[in-house]
Design a protein around this motif. Sequence first.
Motif, PDB file in Angstrom:
ATOM      1  N   TYR A 264      -7.054   0.343 -25.767  1.00 27.42           N
ATOM      2  CA  TYR A 264      -5.949   0.568 -24.846  1.00 27.42           C
ATOM      3  C   TYR A 264      -5.573  -0.697 -24.080  1.00 27.42           C
ATOM      4  O   TYR A 264      -4.484  -0.792 -23.511  1.00 27.42           O
ATOM      5  CB  TYR A 264      -6.289   1.672 -23.846  1.00 27.42           C
ATOM      6  CG  TYR A 264      -6.158   3.071 -24.393  1.00 27.42           C
ATOM      7  CD1 TYR A 264      -5.027   3.834 -24.127  1.00 27.42           C
ATOM      8  CD2 TYR A 264      -7.158   3.634 -25.173  1.00 27.42           C
ATOM      9  CE1 TYR A 264      -4.897   5.123 -24.626  1.00 27.42           C
ATOM     10  CE2 TYR A 264      -7.046   4.925 -25.683  1.00 27.42           C
ATOM     11  CZ  TYR A 264      -5.915   5.651 -25.413  1.00 27.42           C
ATOM     12  OH  TYR A 264      -5.791   6.929 -25.911  1.00 27.42           O
ATOM     13  N   PHE A 265      -6.486  -1.659 -24.029  1.00 22.15           N
ATOM     14  CA  PHE A 265      -6.257  -2.875 -23.255  1.00 22.15           C
ATOM     15  C   PHE A 265      -5.799  -4.041 -24.127  1.00 22.15           C
ATOM     16  O   PHE A 265      -5.625  -5.155 -23.632  1.00 22.15           O
ATOM     17  CB  PHE A 265      -7.541  -3.250 -22.501  1.00 22.15           C
ATOM     18  CG  PHE A 265      -7.937  -2.234 -21.475  1.00 22.15           C
ATOM     19  CD1 PHE A 265      -7.510  -2.341 -20.167  1.00 22.15           C
ATOM     20  CD2 PHE A 265      -8.724  -1.139 -21.825  1.00 22.15           C
ATOM     21  CE1 PHE A 265      -7.856  -1.396 -19.219  1.00 22.15           C
ATOM     22  CE2 PHE A 265      -9.086  -0.183 -20.884  1.00 22.15           C
ATOM     23  CZ  PHE A 265      -8.641  -0.305 -19.578  1.00 22.15           C
ATOM     24  N   ALA A 266      -5.604  -3.791 -25.413  1.00 20.82           N
ATOM     25  CA  ALA A 266      -5.128  -4.838 -26.314  1.00 20.82           C
ATOM     26  C   ALA A 266      -3.674  -5.171 -25.986  1.00 20.82           C
ATOM     27  O   ALA A 266      -2.919  -4.314 -25.506  1.00 20.82           O
ATOM     28  CB  ALA A 266      -5.252  -4.375 -27.755  1.00 20.82           C
ATOM     29  N   PRO A 267      -3.260  -6.403 -26.212  1.00 23.56           N
ATOM     30  CA  PRO A 267      -1.863  -6.774 -25.938  1.00 23.56           C
ATOM     31  C   PRO A 267      -0.893  -5.834 -26.635  1.00 23.56           C
ATOM     32  O   PRO A 267      -1.111  -5.420 -27.772  1.00 23.56           O
ATOM     33  CB  PRO A 267      -1.763  -8.199 -26.495  1.00 23.56           C
ATOM     34  CG  PRO A 267      -3.165  -8.723 -26.382  1.00 23.56           C
ATOM     35  CD  PRO A 267      -4.061  -7.541 -26.669  1.00 23.56           C
ATOM     36  N   ALA A 268       0.166  -5.492 -25.923  1.00 28.45           N
ATOM     37  CA  ALA A 268       1.201  -4.636 -26.502  1.00 28.45           C
ATOM     38  C   ALA A 268       2.052  -5.483 -27.432  1.00 28.45           C
ATOM     39  O   ALA A 268       1.705  -6.606 -27.746  1.00 28.45           O
ATOM     40  CB  ALA A 268       2.027  -3.991 -25.401  1.00 28.45           C
ATOM     41  N   ASP A 269       3.201  -5.028 -27.820  1.00 23.31           N
ATOM     42  CA  ASP A 269       3.964  -5.637 -28.909  1.00 23.31           C
ATOM     43  C   ASP A 269       5.182  -6.431 -28.420  1.00 23.31           C
ATOM     44  O   ASP A 269       6.308  -5.924 -28.436  1.00 23.31           O
ATOM     45  CB  ASP A 269       4.444  -4.534 -29.855  1.00 23.31           C
ATOM     46  CG  ASP A 269       5.158  -5.101 -31.076  1.00 23.31           C
ATOM     47  OD1 ASP A 269       4.908  -6.271 -31.413  1.00 23.31           O
ATOM     48  OD2 ASP A 269       5.975  -4.357 -31.661  1.00 23.31           O
TER      49      ASP A 269
ATOM     50  N   SER B 211      -0.361   1.819 -20.753  1.00 26.11           N
ATOM     51  CA  SER B 211       0.714   2.810 -20.814  1.00 26.11           C
ATOM     52  C   SER B 211       1.285   2.908 -22.212  1.00 26.11           C
ATOM     53  O   SER B 211       1.517   4.010 -22.733  1.00 26.11           O
ATOM     54  CB  SER B 211       1.824   2.454 -19.820  1.00 26.11           C
ATOM     55  OG  SER B 211       1.360   2.485 -18.488  1.00 26.11           O
ATOM     56  N   CYS B 212       1.532   1.760 -22.830  1.00 26.49           N
ATOM     57  CA  CYS B 212       2.072   1.769 -24.202  1.00 26.49           C
ATOM     58  C   CYS B 212       1.100   2.453 -25.154  1.00 26.49           C
ATOM     59  O   CYS B 212       1.506   3.246 -26.011  1.00 26.49           O
ATOM     60  CB  CYS B 212       2.348   0.343 -24.663  1.00 26.49           C
ATOM     61  SG  CYS B 212       3.773  -0.427 -23.864  1.00 26.49           S
TER      62      CYS B 212
END
Length: 215
Positions: free
Chosen positions: A199-204, A157-158
Amino acid sequence: MPEIGIGFIPDVGGTYLLGRAPGLLGDHAALIAAPFSGADAIAMGFADHCVPHDRIARFTQAVIDDGVDGALAAYATEPPASSLLVQREWIHDCYAADTVADIVAALRDNDAKPAHDAADLIATRSPTALAMMLVAVRRAAKLDMLEDALRQEYRTSCASLRSHDLVEGIRAQIVDKDRNPKLFPASLAAVIAADVESYFAPADPDLAFGDEEQP
């Protein structure tokens, strides 16, 4: 699950439920992004009981007066047959493919008219969102806990909020309403696997579902 029509994907546990639908019904529902019936919702695990529309007011009052169990006993009915379950054979055959492009090709080659209709619907969606959606649902199917799926959905989503297709999809469907989004890339063939994986990388840094204990 209409989000994919504007370049987004279902969140709030949507991929978790879709990934656990019988057979490959969840893949089908995810990619066509079209409304499904109450009977289909029950068949796929999105709902547990069927209360006909003309009983809703009385059912609501019965919940207040008698509690949920009593209201369900009085007003829930056997759901009608699920149209998706009836189509399960060709859905399984076509959606067993590894990529969205291969799924669309299988749908085009199938003799069932609903399969061709599904291919036409998929062709109107964001290619990037389609590729991301298929990966998300299939990964969610292998996750043990809802929290893990929610973490994955938070990441996608992010990333979607920063994407071209979500902004353009909202413009075309909601703002200008010309129903003609200029998607990029414009075809499934042009979607790059590394871009989908991003898109599946860790968000912040996964603030909503971090490893540290939340206050």
